[in-house]
Design a protein around this motif. Structure first.
Motif, PDB file in Angstrom:
ATOM      1  N   ALA A 116       0.860  -0.988   0.061  1.00  0.00           N
ATOM      2  CA  ALA A 116      -0.164   0.431   0.047  1.00  0.00           C
ATOM      3  C   ALA A 116       0.698   1.267  -0.166  1.00  0.00           C
ATOM      4  CB  ALA A 116      -1.111   0.030   1.241  1.00  0.00           C
ATOM      5  N   THR A 117       0.325   2.186  -0.369  1.00  0.00           N
ATOM      6  CA  THR A 117       0.694   3.710  -0.031  1.00  0.00           C
ATOM      7  C   THR A 117       0.394   4.343   1.589  1.00  0.00           C
ATOM      8  OG1 THR A 117       1.392   3.293  -2.103  1.00  0.00           O
ATOM      9  CG2 THR A 117       1.107   5.676  -1.277  1.00  0.00           C
ATOM     10  N   ILE A 118       0.945   4.748   2.437  1.00  0.00           N
ATOM     11  CA  ILE A 118       0.169   5.853   2.826  1.00  0.00           C
ATOM     12  C   ILE A 118       1.057   6.306   3.261  1.00  0.00           C
ATOM     13  CG2 ILE A 118      -0.409   3.056   4.185  1.00  0.00           C
ATOM     14  CD1 ILE A 118       2.519   3.810   5.499  1.00  0.00           C
ATOM     15  N   THR A 119      -0.029   7.487   4.032  1.00  0.00           N
ATOM     16  CA  THR A 119      -0.117   8.381   4.042  1.00  0.00           C
ATOM     17  C   THR A 119       0.147   9.065   5.437  1.00  0.00           C
ATOM     18  OG1 THR A 119      -0.362  10.143   1.907  1.00  0.00           O
ATOM     19  CG2 THR A 119      -0.022  11.144   3.965  1.00  0.00           C
ATOM     20  N   ILE A 120       1.050   9.586   6.057  1.00  0.00           N
ATOM     21  CA  ILE A 120       1.068   9.622   7.099  1.00  0.00           C
ATOM     22  C   ILE A 120       1.241  10.829   7.701  1.00  0.00           C
ATOM     23  CG2 ILE A 120       2.667   9.027   9.531  1.00  0.00           C
ATOM     24  CD1 ILE A 120       1.407   7.090   8.137  1.00  0.00           C
ATOM     25  N   LYS A 121       0.531  11.423   8.987  1.00  0.00           N
ATOM     26  CA  LYS A 121       0.121  12.823   9.806  1.00  0.00           C
ATOM     27  C   LYS A 121       1.586  13.007  10.898  1.00  0.00           C
ATOM     28  CE  LYS A 121      -1.074  17.181  10.196  1.00  0.00           C
ATOM     29  NZ  LYS A 121      -0.892  18.263   8.987  1.00  0.00           N
ATOM     30  N   CYS A 122       2.233  13.956  10.720  1.00  0.00           N
ATOM     31  CA  CYS A 122       3.692  13.898  11.931  1.00  0.00           C
ATOM     32  C   CYS A 122       3.955  15.391  11.861  1.00  0.00           C
ATOM     33  CB  CYS A 122       4.930  14.027  10.578  1.00  0.00           C
ATOM     34  SG  CYS A 122       6.426  13.849  12.212  1.00  0.00           S
ATOM     35  N   GLU A 123       3.516  15.792  13.708  1.00  0.00           N
ATOM     36  CA  GLU A 123       3.467  17.335  14.727  1.00  0.00           C
ATOM     37  C   GLU A 123       5.165  17.441  14.032  1.00  0.00           C
ATOM     38  OE1 GLU A 123       2.321  17.192  17.575  1.00  0.00           O
ATOM     39  OE2 GLU A 123       0.650  16.086  16.889  1.00  0.00           O
ATOM     40  N   MET A 124       5.612  18.898  12.710  1.00  0.00           N
ATOM     41  CA  MET A 124       6.745  18.974  12.551  1.00  0.00           C
ATOM     42  C   MET A 124       6.553  20.947  13.912  1.00  0.00           C
ATOM     43  SD  MET A 124       7.210  18.189   9.219  1.00  0.00           S
ATOM     44  CE  MET A 124       7.133  16.332   8.543  1.00  0.00           C
ATOM     45  N   ASP A 125       7.949  20.917  13.943  1.00  0.00           N
ATOM     46  CA  ASP A 125       8.183  22.454  14.470  1.00  0.00           C
ATOM     47  C   ASP A 125       9.222  22.671  13.746  1.00  0.00           C
ATOM     48  OD1 ASP A 125       8.803  24.275  15.693  1.00  0.00           O
ATOM     49  OD2 ASP A 125       9.205  23.795  17.568  1.00  0.00           O
ATOM     50  N   PHE A 126       9.362  23.357  12.801  1.00  0.00           N
ATOM     51  CA  PHE A 126      10.179  24.251  12.146  1.00  0.00           C
ATOM     52  C   PHE A 126      11.227  25.633  12.556  1.00  0.00           C
ATOM     53  CE2 PHE A 126       7.014  22.208   9.140  1.00  0.00           C
ATOM     54  CZ  PHE A 126       7.983  21.615   8.819  1.00  0.00           C
ATOM     55  N   VAL A 127      11.037  25.827  13.859  1.00  0.00           N
ATOM     56  CA  VAL A 127      11.748  26.945  14.579  1.00  0.00           C
ATOM     57  C   VAL A 127      13.015  27.033  14.302  1.00  0.00           C
ATOM     58  CG1 VAL A 127      11.914  27.851  16.602  1.00  0.00           C
ATOM     59  CG2 VAL A 127      10.209  27.252  16.350  1.00  0.00           C
ATOM     60  N   ASN A 135      10.906  14.462  14.683  1.00  0.00           N
ATOM     61  CA  ASN A 135      10.781  12.171  15.214  1.00  0.00           C
ATOM     62  C   ASN A 135       8.934  12.775  14.777  1.00  0.00           C
ATOM     63  OD1 ASN A 135      13.179  11.727  15.088  1.00  0.00           O
ATOM     64  ND2 ASN A 135      13.148  14.129  16.499  1.00  0.00           N
ATOM     65  N   CYS A 136       8.712  11.593  13.868  1.00  0.00           N
ATOM     66  CA  CYS A 136       7.604  11.503  14.118  1.00  0.00           C
ATOM     67  C   CYS A 136       7.219   9.601  14.059  1.00  0.00           C
ATOM     68  CB  CYS A 136       7.064  11.795  12.087  1.00  0.00           C
ATOM     69  SG  CYS A 136       7.206  12.825  11.799  1.00  0.00           S
ATOM     70  N   ALA A 137       6.211   9.594  15.204  1.00  0.00           N
ATOM     71  CA  ALA A 137       6.038   8.002  15.810  1.00  0.00           C
ATOM     72  C   ALA A 137       4.859   7.741  15.519  1.00  0.00           C
ATOM     73  CB  ALA A 137       5.871   8.226  17.491  1.00  0.00           C
ATOM     74  N   ILE A 138       4.407   6.754  14.532  1.00  0.00           N
ATOM     75  CA  ILE A 138       3.743   5.493  14.180  1.00  0.00           C
ATOM     76  C   ILE A 138       3.752   5.145  15.039  1.00  0.00           C
ATOM     77  CG2 ILE A 138       2.292   4.348  11.741  1.00  0.00           C
ATOM     78  CD1 ILE A 138       4.780   5.980  10.545  1.00  0.00           C
ATOM     79  N   ASP A 139       2.427   4.569  15.325  1.00  0.00           N
ATOM     80  CA  ASP A 139       1.648   3.516  16.364  1.00  0.00           C
ATOM     81  C   ASP A 139       0.582   2.675  16.007  1.00  0.00           C
ATOM     82  OD1 ASP A 139       3.389   4.281  18.408  1.00  0.00           O
ATOM     83  OD2 ASP A 139       1.335   6.287  19.368  1.00  0.00           O
ATOM     84  N   PHE A 140       1.091   1.288  16.347  1.00  0.00           N
ATOM     85  CA  PHE A 140       0.055   0.434  15.345  1.00  0.00           C
ATOM     86  C   PHE A 140      -0.581  -0.559  16.703  1.00  0.00           C
ATOM     87  CE2 PHE A 140       2.799   0.451  11.783  1.00  0.00           C
ATOM     88  CZ  PHE A 140       2.307   0.876  10.917  1.00  0.00           C
ATOM     89  N   SER A 141      -2.481  -0.230  16.777  1.00  0.00           N
ATOM     90  CA  SER A 141      -2.692  -0.846  18.288  1.00  0.00           C
ATOM     91  C   SER A 141      -4.431  -1.141  17.377  1.00  0.00           C
ATOM     92  CB  SER A 141      -2.345   0.185  18.617  1.00  0.00           C
ATOM     93  OG  SER A 141      -3.247   1.642  18.899  1.00  0.00           O
ATOM     94  N   SER A 142      -4.767  -1.597  18.602  1.00  0.00           N
ATOM     95  CA  SER A 142      -6.162  -1.644  18.464  1.00  0.00           C
ATOM     96  C   SER A 142      -7.245  -1.068  19.220  1.00  0.00           C
ATOM     97  CB  SER A 142      -6.713  -3.484  19.404  1.00  0.00           C
ATOM     98  OG  SER A 142      -8.468  -3.590  19.322  1.00  0.00           O
ATOM     99  N   TYR A 143      -7.899   0.018  18.656  1.00  0.00           N
ATOM    100  CA  TYR A 143      -9.429   0.854  18.843  1.00  0.00           C
ATOM    101  C   TYR A 143     -10.170   0.302  19.744  1.00  0.00           C
ATOM    102  CZ  TYR A 143     -12.220  -0.365  15.382  1.00  0.00           C
ATOM    103  OH  TYR A 143     -12.936  -1.506  14.002  1.00  0.00           O
ATOM    104  N   LYS A 144     -10.527  -1.288  19.864  1.00  0.00           N
ATOM    105  CA  LYS A 144     -11.053  -1.784  20.037  1.00  0.00           C
ATOM    106  C   LYS A 144     -10.859  -2.625  22.120  1.00  0.00           C
ATOM    107  CE  LYS A 144     -13.847  -4.648  18.256  1.00  0.00           C
ATOM    108  NZ  LYS A 144     -15.164  -5.530  17.080  1.00  0.00           N
ATOM    109  N   TYR A 145      -9.731  -3.534  21.362  1.00  0.00           N
ATOM    110  CA  TYR A 145      -9.892  -4.022  22.316  1.00  0.00           C
ATOM    111  C   TYR A 145      -8.480  -3.884  22.695  1.00  0.00           C
ATOM    112  CZ  TYR A 145     -11.640  -8.222  19.684  1.00  0.00           C
ATOM    113  OH  TYR A 145     -12.734  -8.187  18.318  1.00  0.00           O
ATOM    114  N   THR A 146      -8.666  -4.176  24.596  1.00  0.00           N
ATOM    115  CA  THR A 146      -7.497  -3.873  25.476  1.00  0.00           C
ATOM    116  C   THR A 146      -6.150  -4.447  25.814  1.00  0.00           C
ATOM    117  OG1 THR A 146      -9.090  -5.128  27.401  1.00  0.00           O
ATOM    118  CG2 THR A 146      -9.033  -2.001  26.786  1.00  0.00           C
ATOM    119  N   THR A 147      -5.028  -4.272  26.360  1.00  0.00           N
ATOM    120  CA  THR A 147      -4.123  -5.163  26.559  1.00  0.00           C
ATOM    121  C   THR A 147      -4.408  -6.476  27.222  1.00  0.00           C
ATOM    122  OG1 THR A 147      -4.202  -4.002  28.573  1.00  0.00           O
ATOM    123  CG2 THR A 147      -2.851  -3.095  26.926  1.00  0.00           C
TER     124      THR A 147
END
Length: 444
Positions: A116-127, A135-147
């Motif tokens: 797939a081709t994915i587009t990731i949103k990354c919070e950037m600071d250009f000061v 540095n962008c952190a991409i988290d893969f998790s579940s939205y329904k099941y807990t730990t």
């Protein structure tokens, strides 16, 4: 065995996880970094995503290592509700058919692979641009099941496809025209708190560092040369107004144009960016050199005006000394003896005396000095306000005379001070921003 005749057990419930604490393994193979959009703060990647888990309720026929199931079978079995937190868009690649597969192994492991081709949103600071490190952190998790139900962990499914030879440390990097993109899998256990409890997450770190060489050659070096060229105006004779003025104004306009170009082509920030601070400072240095020339021109004009006034005062003093003294009639003295042979009787015989003490005193105390043409004729008060004002005006007058001196005293002074100040500013600038960039990269 034909994959289309595979039978799912009748007791199978696709809404229930295989086990109480199912471990879902996530693997990402980055094929290409398509681009980085700084204005939208997005990163586009071409990836192969692999997700696998164990499902003891499914089995593979004997003597078969695995079986490929139709992609439509994913709606018949339990699959994790994978949620990518920073995901903007995702498009499955396809040529003749979609690049997606569903495979069941003999050890009852289910594996899903997607290209797939994915587009990731990354919070950037250009000061700190262009010294910034994103540095962008991409988290893969579940939205329904807990730990308690599902845990996510990383599994290295394939080597990274980057630069450098196979097995080298640089295979996790991708070089773009402006960036070096590095991918690092974070093996620590991350927890996301939302909804009804804690959710396990597998994190992929993306580090964006800029190629600083291009910015040094395109912005920093030309602006520094413009500032150095402006110092050449101090060596030009002040009377050559067109040459010196063209040099300074052209340099100033070039820096203003460069600042506008950089501001337009660089990403937006809440504060002044690092490169903008540099260009503004270089513009100020050239502007101060132009102001110094204005002061020199004013001093020269003031010096010439005072020279003419001094010549007029000297001519007036010489004319006063060569002129005959004025007559003064003393009315206290009269002639008491009348003139004989005249019918009128006695007449006054006037006595002439020279009394011009006021004029003489004024000429004696009139001093003409080049360093203080006006202030010497003013009353020098002791410690009152008028005395302080007089001293201030005298200091200003001496400063203007110093600026307009024909031997170029102010230009010599500026030729020493301006390079020293620019070198000091350069050291402070790079020390401050490099340390700040290093601190910001460590915090992230």
């Amino acid at each position: 065995m034909d994959q289309h005749v595979y039978d799912i057990p009748k007791s199978y419930n696709r809404n229930i996880p295989p086990d109480k604490n199912t471990t879902v393994y996530v693997g990402v193979n980055v094929n290409r970094v398509s681009g980085v959009d700084e204005n939208k703060e997005e990163i586009t990647l071409d990836v192969f995503l692999q997700v696998s888990w164990a499902d003891s309720r499914l089995h593979v026929p004997p003597n078969m290592p695995f079986i490929d199931l139709p992609w439509e079978f994913r709606a018949l079995i339990w699959t994790p509700d994978l949620y990518i937190w920073q995901l903007q868009t995702m498009r499955i690649l396809s040529v003749l058919q979609e690049m997606a597969s569903l495979r069941l192994y003999s050890n009852r492991t289910v594996s899903v692979s997607i290209g797939a081709t994915i587009t990731i949103k990354c919070e950037m600071d250009f000061v700190l641009y262009p010294l910034d490190v994103q540095n962008c952190a991409i988290d893969f998790s579940s939205y329904k099941y807990t730990t308690q139900d599902v845990r996510f962990e990383w599994r290295e499914v394939a080597p990274w496809l980057g630069i450098g030879p196979v097995g080298s440390e640089q295979r996790s990097q991708f070089r773009l025209p402006k960036y070096v993109v590095t991918f690092v899998t974070d093996k620590s256990n991350h927890i996301r708190n939302f909804g009804e409890g804690e959710h396990s997450a597998a994190r992929l770190q993306i580090k964006l560092s800029r190629e600083l060489r291009s910015y040094l050659l395109e912005s920093y070096l030309p602006s520094s040369l413009f500032v150095i060229i402006s110092w050449g105006s101090f060596c030009v004779i002040p009377e050559i107004v067109p040459g010196r003025m063209v040099l300074l104004v052209t340099t100033l306009l070039s820096l203003v144009t460069m600042f506008d170009t950089v501001s337009t082509n660089s990403p937006d920030a809440l504060e002044l960016k690092c490169i903008e601070v540099w260009l503004i400072s270089c513009t100020i240095f050239v502007f101060l050199a132009l102001m110094e020339y204005f002061v020199v021109l004013f001093g020269i004009r003031y010096d010439k005006s005072w020279s003419r006034r001094r010549a007029d005062l000297r001519r007036a003093a010489s004319a006063a000394q060569l002129a005959p003294p004025p007559l003064h009639i003393n009315h206290s003295q009269r002639l008491s003896t009348p003139v004989t042979g005249t019918p009128q009787g006695g007449v006054f015989s006037p006595t002439l005396s020279v009394e011009d003490d006021g004029f003489k005193q004024q000429m004696e105390h009139q001093t003409i000095q080049r360093d203080s043409p006006i202030l010497e004729s003013m009353p020098s008060g002791g410690g009152g306000p008028s005395g302080a004002v007089a001293r201030l005006r005298q200091a200003v007058d001496r400063a203007v005379m110093f600026c307009g001196a024909q031997h170029g005293a102010l230009d010599k002074f500026a030729l020493m001070v301006f390079p020293m100040c620019f070198c000091l500013f350069t050291v402070i600038y790079w020390t401050t921003y490099l340390s700040e960039a290093h601190r910001a990269s460590r915090l992230k």
